[in-house]
Design a protein around this motif. Structure first.
Motif: not given
Lengths: 318, 629
Positions: B123, B145-146, B149, B152-153, B155
């Motif tokens: 991402p 990918y998730l 992601s 990075d966020s 979560k």
């Protein structure tokens, strides 16, 4: 004078800071969906869109973003473009484009000044005669007809007539002429009409009538007094005009395919390219403020009667 | 086709190409109007970016001039019996070249395709075209990918970024040896090759990428090239010069050695430059065609929609089934009203705005475009029963039929005295686009929204006149609204429309590319309708892996969808007329990915191609294509 310069510099810094901060905050109010096209919405789910925005840095709070901008600025780094030229350093983009706008702009400015001031002098000198009438016709045409029309006329017909290229080629000097002339046309009209007006005003002043009645030669009166005084209101714009040539011309650069700065700010705003917008706003506001400041100084040099600061509590500016 | 006819067709085509070669020139000069954004070929938001990427980088496969998928950097491939594993064998000994056309030290190897996918799926690299379709296509890719992601966020806290990156080993791509690339798919995908012509599947050299880092693709020096051309000059907003790669694996097919693309946004300038001999090709708008038709240039003007960039785009009218306008909402949910609209719109008249000479040639009644999707026997999907009849029907416009359906709708929706059942007076707020007062009585108020350019405005006025004339102003009143430039952001997402003109392009060679997005809650279901029967058919079709079985069910679904008028398709993209020195049908074509932008094989002549010669070449080409299939 020193105190005045310092004061103006301080004011200039504050002005630039306010402009930059305002633009910075306004950019943060732009809707985030502006970063996505119709296809993007189809291709990317919400998580992907959020990840994309996060990596652009536009989801951080404005203070963090502003801090990042300032710290980059302190290091001479204006960041990288995020949408118009993704990942290209902003300074590289400006560095590639600015010279074109600058050189075309300066060439056109010199042409405008030489021809415009010359025409203005002729119109004033021969007021209500042929030169004045012809000059007025030129000024009227340039100002009354939308520029798009005569610009296209020049590009389409003049190039056909002379066999010149229709667009700008760096390695073909003949292709530099028409964009420069096109850029200068309205400047010539501007200088001509204003110089004429100020010269005619000056000619009607008492000191001119007095000088003539005392027997001073007309040419000397014109050169030494009328022209010099008439130029005073114009010279204050010179520095700003010179510096802001870097901004380029959206229309002419587009018509002649000149890879300059014209249109860059518009594209950056439309595509919400925050680092690019911030850098351009910073550049233009600094140049604008410096231009005004230099204009003031230039006025003092041309007309010693003008004082920029109160001196020892005695007379104010003339 | 009989063998004899086939041989004659092939000979004719070969003769045409050979004679073109003989008269050919080795340079091509054209213009581009949409500014390129970067040279980072995995991210190509503009057609200029796509054109540069397509010609300077090669993928595993490409499309030839008939649109067939043929070997490119891969010389062969195999598919496992379960359809899940695709193995590609690369051509050995191919080297990347730099921006001076010199061989670099890097060989094109299988690892580069792995690195390419790793790059686009991170991402942090902001590759917008890395769609959920692609993520779900390759085994483990979506999860990879998730995870990244989420890391990075913030979560996902039980994983570091480095650990998440290391999980790429679980993604279904590998390089078991230097020249073998293996993809493992999540589900059998017989049309997988059509994904591989997307820029997302291009290779990248890891060592080079690590060297240039963030600067990858910011200038020609920050790239190495695997395609037919390398970038020898690149100036923003000015020009792009491509030169033939002397070390290209298929160099024998490259007759044009230098390609110069200049940034000229003004279409008038483009035509004048062509007339003065400065360009090899110029696109013409409808007004320019009219202006030139009677001059000496008239003989050179022609249009070839199937070879145009936008041919796979379908234009349609979207109806808002959840409209905030209670009058329109009541009507649009009535099939008779939708059929009235379907038959009440004269597609030929609307097309005249784009193509005043052959408006009938750009009608498209189907959602899925023709000439794009073929089954295992070479049968075009749009020739399957159900869709075939709709495609062949041409202009559906039939005023009498439209009025009949409208009468039926009125009988069902009004009390016979002009009052619309169940609708109370209100003000419909589509501000800033429009605001309309509705009183629950005829005439039915509806808001049509379009872009503000000249052609769209004319189209809106024409459509309004067409509908009000067909059904009577006492029955229908169309209010015209305009957005600024973002149809989705300004109109679709905030639901500020009743009827809208929009379009959509295909992503890959399967009807699912479009139809699966038109189901209830689908990504292109802008009307927000719901039809369980259609949804079920689409699901059923997607479960089939034999193409002919799959397409038969998709065709049934599409026929049902069109019969129930959920959207109103009316035209195809690619309406541009042109004058050109490029010999038609000598370059790749296809509706997907980037190979349709390739210049490979293109032959350019000294003089423009006449419309008459185009027709001859076209006839020979289609014969040859039929034989090839």
């Amino acid at each position: 004078m020193g105190a005045y310069v310092l004061k103006r510099l301080g004011q200039s810094l504050i002005t630039v800071a306010i402009v930059v901060l305002t633009v910075f905050l306004l950019l943060r109010l732009m809707p985030k969906n502006g970063y996505f096209t119709r296809e993007d919405y189809v291709n990317m789910d919400k998580d992907a869109r959020t990840a994309y925005l996060r990596n652009l840095g536009v989801l951080d709070d404005p203070f963090t973003q502003f801090g990042r901008f300032l710290s980059g600025l302190a290091r001479g780094d204006l960041g990288r473009s995020i949408t118009v030229y993704p990942r290209s350093p902003v300074l590289d983009v400006i560095g590639e484009k600015a010279p074109y706008s600058l050189w075309f702009g300066l060439a056109a400015l010199v042409l405008s000044m030489v021809l415009g001031l010359g025409l203005g002098i002729l119109m004033a000198r021969y007021k209500d005669r042929f030169a004045d009438g012809a000059g007025t016709v030129y000024v009227t045409i340039v100002r009354a007809i939308p520029s798009l029309i005569w610009l296209f006329f020049i590009q389409q017909w003049v190039t056909a007539l002379l066999g010149w290229p229709m667009v700008f080629y760096e390695d073909r000097p003949v292709s530099w002429i028409l964009p420069t002339v096109s850029l200068a046309l309205s400047g010539i009209a501007w200088y001509a009409i204003w110089l004429r007006r100020f010269m005619v005003d000056e000619e009607n002043r008492d000191y001119v009538k007095f000088a003539v009645s005392k027997g001073l030669p007309w040419k000397r009166v014109m050169r030494g007094h009328v022209l010099r005084n008439a130029l005073v209101p114009l010279v204050q714009y010179f520095p700003q005009q010179i510096l802001l040539t870097i901004a380029g011309s959206l229309l002419i650069e587009s018509i002649y395919s000149i890879p300059g700065m014209g249109g860059l700010l518009v594209s950056a705003i439309r595509q919400q390219d925050n680092p690019l917008v911030q850098a351009l706003v910073l550049l233009y506001s600094v140049l604008g403020v410096v231009g005004v400041f230099l204009g003031d100084l230039l006025m003092v040099l041309v007309d010693p009667r003008i004082k920029l600061a109160e001196s020892s509590g005695k007379g104010a500016a003339a | 086709m009989k063998p004899r006819a086939m041989i004659i067709a092939v000979l004719m085509a070969l003769t045409a190409v050979a004679s073109a070669w003989a008269a050919g020139v080795d340079r091509y000069d054209a213009v581009y109007a949409s500014e390129g954004s970067s040279l980072r070929y995995f991210y190509t938001p503009t057609t200029t970016d796509q054109r540069v990427a397509a010609n300077t980088q090669d993928g595993l496969v490409e499309q030839d001039r008939f649109g067939r998928f043929v070997p490119s950097l891969a010389q062969s491939w195999t598919v496992s019996p379960d359809g899940l594993t695709w193995t590609f064998k690369l051509r050995p000994g191919l080297m990347y070249v730099d921006s001076s056309g010199q061989k670099t030290r890097w060989e094109i190897t299988a690892d580069d395709f792995v690195e390419g996918l790793r790059y686009v799926s991170d991402p942090k690299n902001g590759i917008k075209n890395f769609s959920r379709d692609v993520r779900n296509l390759i085994s483990g890719l979506n999860a990879y990918y998730l995870d990244l992601s989420d890391v990075d966020s913030g979560k996902k806290k039980d994983l570091t970024r480095d650990q998440a990156l290391a999980n790429f080993a679980n993604v279904g791509i590998s390089a078991p040896d230097k020249y073998t690339v293996v993809y493992r798919l999540s589900k059998p995908t017989p049309f997988f090759l059509s994904y591989l012509v997307m820029e997302l599947f291009l290779p990248v050299e890891k060592e080079f990428l690590d060297t240039v880092g963030l600067d990858f693709g910011v200038s020609k020096e920050k790239l190495v090239f695997s395609g037919a051309y390398y970038i020898s000059d690149w100036q923003r907003s000015k020009r792009i010069v491509l030169k033939a790669n002397p070390h290209y694996w298929d160099a024998g097919k490259i007759s044009v050695k230098t390609i110069t693309l200049q940034y000229v946004p003004d279409p008038t300038t483009q035509v004048a430059m062509f007339q003065r001999g400065e360009l090899s090709r110029a696109d013409l708008g409808a007004d320019q065609v009219k202006a030139l038709a009677k001059s000496k240039w008239g003989q050179y003007i022609y249009s070839d929609p199937p070879s145009a960039d936008r041919f796979s785009v379908t234009y349609w009218f979207v109806q808002n089934f959840t409209s905030a306008n209670p009058e329109f909402k009541a009507f649009v949910n009535n099939l008779n009203f939708r059929k009235a609209l379907y038959y009440g719109i004269d597609r030929v008249k609307l097309n005249e705005l784009d193509d005043p000479y052959k408006p009938g040639q750009i009608i498209r009644n189907t959602v899925v475009p023709e000439f794009q999707i073929f089954d295992e026997k070479g049968v075009d999907y749009t020739d399957y029963p159900g869709v075939k009849e709709i495609k062949a029907a041409g202009n559906y416009y039939n005023k009498a039929k439209a009025r009949d359906y409208f009468k039926k709708a009125l009988a069902e929706l009004t009390d016979g005295k002009g009052t619309i059942k169940g609708v109370s007076p209100t003000t419909v707020d589509y501000k800033p686009i429009a605001e309309v007062k509705v009183d629950g009585k005829l005439p039915l108020q509806m808001v049509y929204v379009s872009l503000p350019d000249a052609v769209e405005t004319k189209r809106a006025l024409l459509l309004k006149a067409m509908l009000e004339e067909a059904f009577g102003k006492e029955n229908i009143e169309v209010t015209l609204g305009q957005c600024i430039d973002d149809v989705f952001g300004e109109v679709v997402e905030p639901r500020r429309f009743d009827l809208l003109h929009d379009n959509f392009r295909f992503g890959y060679a399967d009807p699912a590319a479009q139809l699966s997005r038109l189901v209830t809650g689908g990504g292109v279901n802008d009307g927000q309708y719901s039809d369980p029967e259609f949804d079920k058919l689409v699901q059923e079709a997607m479960s089939k892996t034999v193409l002919s079985e799959r397409y038969a069910i998709f065709a049934k679904a599409e026929a049902l969808y069109l019969d129930r008028c959920y959207v109103l398709p009316w035209a195809m993209g690619g309406t541009a007329y042109q004058i050109t020195k490029v010999v038609p049908f000598t370059y790749p074509r296809g509706g997907f990915g980037i190979t349709r932008f390739k210049f490979k094989g293109m032959v350019v002549e000294k003089d423009p191609i006449t419309a008459k010669r185009y027709e001859q070449l076209k006839a020979a080409f289609y014969k040859e294509m039929a034989a090839a299939k």
